[in-house]
Design a protein around this motif. Structure first.
Motif, PDB file in Angstrom:
ATOM      1  N   ARG A  48      13.233 -15.846   0.766  1.00  0.00           N
ATOM      2  CA  ARG A  48      13.482 -14.993  -0.892  1.00  0.00           C
ATOM      3  C   ARG A  48      12.515 -13.970  -0.733  1.00  0.00           C
ATOM      4  O   ARG A  48      11.828 -13.694  -0.904  1.00  0.00           O
ATOM      5  CB  ARG A  48      12.925 -15.272  -1.847  1.00  0.00           C
ATOM      6  N   PRO A  49      13.388 -12.956   0.458  1.00  0.00           N
ATOM      7  CA  PRO A  49      12.214 -11.481   0.291  1.00  0.00           C
ATOM      8  C   PRO A  49      12.360 -10.597  -1.159  1.00  0.00           C
ATOM      9  O   PRO A  49      12.808 -10.625  -1.382  1.00  0.00           O
ATOM     10  CB  PRO A  49      12.837 -10.620   1.396  1.00  0.00           C
ATOM     11  N   THR A  50      10.609 -10.000  -1.092  1.00  0.00           N
ATOM     12  CA  THR A  50      10.509  -8.996  -2.214  1.00  0.00           C
ATOM     13  C   THR A  50      10.169  -7.700  -1.411  1.00  0.00           C
ATOM     14  O   THR A  50       9.114  -7.624  -0.710  1.00  0.00           O
ATOM     15  CB  THR A  50       9.673  -9.613  -3.012  1.00  0.00           C
ATOM     16  N   LEU A  60       8.231   0.394  -7.870  1.00  0.00           N
ATOM     17  CA  LEU A  60       9.486  -0.310  -7.366  1.00  0.00           C
ATOM     18  C   LEU A  60       9.069  -1.545  -6.769  1.00  0.00           C
ATOM     19  O   LEU A  60       8.363  -1.414  -6.099  1.00  0.00           O
ATOM     20  CB  LEU A  60      10.616   1.022  -6.495  1.00  0.00           C
ATOM     21  N   ALA A  61       9.996  -2.499  -7.462  1.00  0.00           N
ATOM     22  CA  ALA A  61      10.486  -3.633  -6.824  1.00  0.00           C
ATOM     23  C   ALA A  61      11.942  -3.729  -7.008  1.00  0.00           C
ATOM     24  O   ALA A  61      12.524  -3.591  -7.064  1.00  0.00           O
ATOM     25  CB  ALA A  61       9.537  -4.218  -7.513  1.00  0.00           C
ATOM     26  N   CYS A  62      11.814  -4.594  -5.709  1.00  0.00           N
ATOM     27  CA  CYS A  62      13.457  -5.575  -5.556  1.00  0.00           C
ATOM     28  C   CYS A  62      13.638  -7.328  -4.932  1.00  0.00           C
ATOM     29  O   CYS A  62      13.111  -7.375  -3.825  1.00  0.00           O
ATOM     30  CB  CYS A  62      14.446  -4.895  -4.692  1.00  0.00           C
ATOM     31  N   THR A  63      13.403  -8.188  -5.790  1.00  0.00           N
ATOM     32  CA  THR A  63      13.355  -9.184  -5.045  1.00  0.00           C
ATOM     33  C   THR A  63      15.112 -10.099  -4.879  1.00  0.00           C
ATOM     34  O   THR A  63      16.050  -9.763  -5.940  1.00  0.00           O
ATOM     35  CB  THR A  63      12.879 -10.282  -5.673  1.00  0.00           C
ATOM     36  N   LEU A  64      15.779 -10.203  -4.038  1.00  0.00           N
ATOM     37  CA  LEU A  64      16.849 -10.740  -3.113  1.00  0.00           C
ATOM     38  C   LEU A  64      16.993 -12.262  -3.273  1.00  0.00           C
ATOM     39  O   LEU A  64      16.575 -12.711  -3.659  1.00  0.00           O
ATOM     40  CB  LEU A  64      16.596  -9.852  -1.923  1.00  0.00           C
TER      41      LEU A  64
END
Length: 270
Positions: A78-80, A128-132
């Motif tokens: 689970r990439p972040t 900024l951040a995004c957890t796929l």
């Protein structure tokens, strides 16, 4: 005593099976040597700068540029993606956006994290951040699930005043992953990870002096190579369930079979 022995065996097997499961819950990407981290970003998908998980890539640019990085993600991860934009001393309010695309250049939705944020006039930096979603080993052709392969990170400003266009900015991007384990395992795997060709290389024929040009895939891949897609700790828990079911059957039989010969019931009238 027999029931106590059965329960002790079950607890021991549960402890052994929990060990790999606990290991799967830890981050899968170990910190890399920052001395080899990239110091620039690409300007398109084809020129995206390769970034290893655990590295912090840096790049300088101008407000309005499109900055691209690429990284590899394998099944069960689970990439972040986290990005920091260091803004100039004087600027107006502006909005930055972090997008992540898979190997087929399909934009992937963020499970959680602020991928679009607006910086105030007095802000010096913006995070900024995004957890796929968890990367799946296999998916239906119509689905938009994350699949093993190369992923692209695009960082750019999406709303600003014309007076701020071209101002210098510096950025930092880092990718980490958490190994989800067998809870995300599926019955299937891709024949090859989604690593599109991004360059051309010259391959010499051993039998002749002529050379031919063939497409070269992205050289970036997870530590230890791509997983086969069939093994997960789900097999451990399935085996443990079978053992516990057998032990439960033995324990139930020991409790209900009785401890001696059945009593003889005297006939009526005696």
């Amino acid at each position: 005593m027999r029931i106590t022995r059965v329960l002790s065996t079950a607890l021991l097997l549960a402890g052994l099976a929990a060990t790999p499961a606990m290991a799967d819950s830890s981050p899968s990407a170990s910190p890399s040597d920052d001395s080899s981290a990239p110091t620039q970003a690409g300007t398109s998908f084809r020129t995206a700068t390769e970034l290893d998980q655990g590295q912090t890539g840096t790049a300088s640019g101008s407000t309005g540029d499109y900055l691209y990085w690429s990284f590899a993600a394998d099944a069960g991860q689970r990439p972040t993606v986290k990005a920091t934009v260091k803004l100039p001393d004087t600027h107006a309010g502006e909005t930055w956006q972090l997008d992540v695309y898979d190997g087929l250049r399909r934009r992937q939705a963020c499970q959680y994290g602020a991928s679009t944020r607006t910086a105030a006039q007095d802000a010096t930096s913006l995070d900024l951040a995004c957890t796929l979603r968890t990367v799946r080993a296999w998916s239906e052709t119509w689905a938009n699930d994350p699949l093993p392969g190369t992923y692209y990170v695009r960082l750019t400003v999406v709303d600003l005043q014309s007076s701020d266009l071209g101002l210098p900015v510096s950025t930092e991007v880092r990718v980490d992953s958490k190994d989800i384990g067998g809870s995300a395992a599926v019955d299937g795997s891709l024949a090859q990870p989604l690593t599109p060709g991004i360059a051309a290389k010259s391959a010499s024929d051993d039998d002749s002096s002529s050379s031919s040009t063939s497409a070269a895939l992205s050289s970036i891949e997870p530590d230890g190579g791509w997983s086969s897609g069939w093994w997960s700790d789900r097999w451990v828990w399935t085996g443990l369930g079978g053992v516990l079911a057998a032990l439960a059957g033995i324990g139930g039989y020991a409790l209900t079979r009785g401890s001696g010969r059945p009593r003889r019931v005297p006939p009526p009238g005696m």
